[in-house]
Design an enzyme around this catalytic site. Structure first.
Site, PDB file in Angstrom:
ATOM      1  N   GLU A 152      -8.776  -2.066   1.378  1.00 53.60           N
ATOM      2  CA  GLU A 152      -9.417  -1.469   2.545  1.00 53.60           C
ATOM      3  C   GLU A 152      -9.933  -0.058   2.289  1.00 53.60           C
ATOM      4  O   GLU A 152     -10.699   0.469   3.102  1.00 53.60           O
ATOM      5  CB  GLU A 152      -8.436  -1.467   3.724  1.00 53.60           C
ATOM      6  CG  GLU A 152      -8.056  -2.871   4.174  1.00 53.60           C
ATOM      7  CD  GLU A 152      -6.958  -2.901   5.220  1.00 53.60           C
ATOM      8  OE1 GLU A 152      -6.897  -3.887   5.970  1.00 53.60           O
ATOM      9  OE2 GLU A 152      -6.153  -1.943   5.287  1.00 53.60           O
ATOM     10  N   MET A 182      -1.892  -4.211  12.302  1.00 57.56           N
ATOM     11  CA  MET A 182      -0.522  -3.746  12.094  1.00 57.56           C
ATOM     12  C   MET A 182      -0.347  -2.230  11.971  1.00 57.56           C
ATOM     13  O   MET A 182       0.758  -1.777  11.671  1.00 57.56           O
ATOM     14  CB  MET A 182       0.066  -4.430  10.855  1.00 57.56           C
ATOM     15  CG  MET A 182       0.156  -5.945  10.987  1.00 57.56           C
ATOM     16  SD  MET A 182       0.825  -6.780   9.520  1.00 57.56           S
ATOM     17  CE  MET A 182       2.496  -6.130   9.455  1.00 57.56           C
ATOM     18  N   ASP A 215      -9.809 -12.660   9.776  1.00 56.42           N
ATOM     19  CA  ASP A 215      -9.280 -13.947  10.233  1.00 56.42           C
ATOM     20  C   ASP A 215      -9.346 -13.995  11.746  1.00 56.42           C
ATOM     21  O   ASP A 215      -9.605 -12.972  12.391  1.00 56.42           O
ATOM     22  CB  ASP A 215      -7.830 -14.134   9.760  1.00 56.42           C
ATOM     23  CG  ASP A 215      -6.920 -13.016  10.245  1.00 56.42           C
ATOM     24  OD1 ASP A 215      -6.265 -13.203  11.284  1.00 56.42           O
ATOM     25  OD2 ASP A 215      -6.878 -11.949   9.596  1.00 56.42           O
TER      26      ASP A 215
END
EC number: 3.2.2.9
Length: 231
Positions: A12, A174, A198
């Protein structure tokens, strides 16, 4: 302007790190901080680690040591809204915890005692990101609520339970609520910009592995546009 960009995983942050000029990297308490120049700004890129504790700890170090004027949290997320597809980008209007429950003491679901029910993203940063939305032709960019918990949302039953709590939720991940809560306490403007790797509850683990790099590319490219527009 000094801007901090936070991503949890190497995938990321790698693309943005490669774009930084005069980059210098140091590690503090296991967290990787890279300083460099991009789009006329001093950028501090933080690889925070996964989960809310890592995100809160590293964001606190970031704000204390580097003192950025604004914070952008990037990376991947699971799509929650029915209109979204893998690769789409979500801009936060508000961030909440989806795994906090102190409702027995009359708090809202997701509200940490002593904190507001949700953490509002900076209106100016959201407006700037909206402006950048208009230049995107190949991917869908939307704005809405993002929710955070220390679990990967692959179980359809857990997804359904969260849907019952938050009607207008666009994405789950998260770290964002931890970043937002620390920024709230330090009074530092923030926005969360996440690309979907996703769709929560629909073979999420398989999709995540397959599309993480695509999500990282989409979110990074969008953040570069935001940095270029930021004055």
């Amino acid at each position: 302007m000094r801007i901090a960009v936070i991503g949890a995983m190497e995938e990321e942050v790698r693309i943005l790190r490669d774009k930084l000029e005069q980059a210098e990297t140091e590690t503090v308490a296991g967290c990787e901080f890279t300083k460099g120049l991009l789009a006329g700004h001093e950028v501090i890129l933080l690889k925070s680690g996964i989960g809310k504790v890592n995100a809160a700890m590293s964001t606190t170090i970031l704000l204390e040591k580097y003192k950025p004027e604004k914070v952008i949290n990037t990376g991947s997320a699971g799509g929650f809204h029915h209109s979204l597809n893998v690769g789409d980008v979500v801009i936060s209007t508000e961030v909440r915890h989806h795994d906090v429950d102190v409702t027995a003491f009359n708090y809202e679901y997701g509200q940490v005692p002593g904190m507001p029910p949700g953490f509002k993203a900076d209106e100016a940063l959201v407006a700037l990101a909206e402006k950048c939305m208009q230049t995107e032709e190949n991917i869908q960019v939307v704005k809405g609520m993002i929710a955070t918990g220390d679990s990967f949302m692959s179980d359809p039953n857990r997804v359904a339970a969260i849907r019952d709590k938050f009607e207008n939720l666009y994405a789950v991940e998260m770290e964002a609520a931890a970043v937002a809560q620390v920024c709230h306490q330090y009074e530092v403007p923030f926005v969360i910009i996440r690309a979907l790797s996703d769709i929560a509850g629909k073979e999420s683990n398989v999709s995540f592995d397959q599309f993480l790099d695509q999500a990282a590319l989409h979110s990074t490219n969008f953040i570069v546009k935001v940095l270029e527009e930021l004055k």
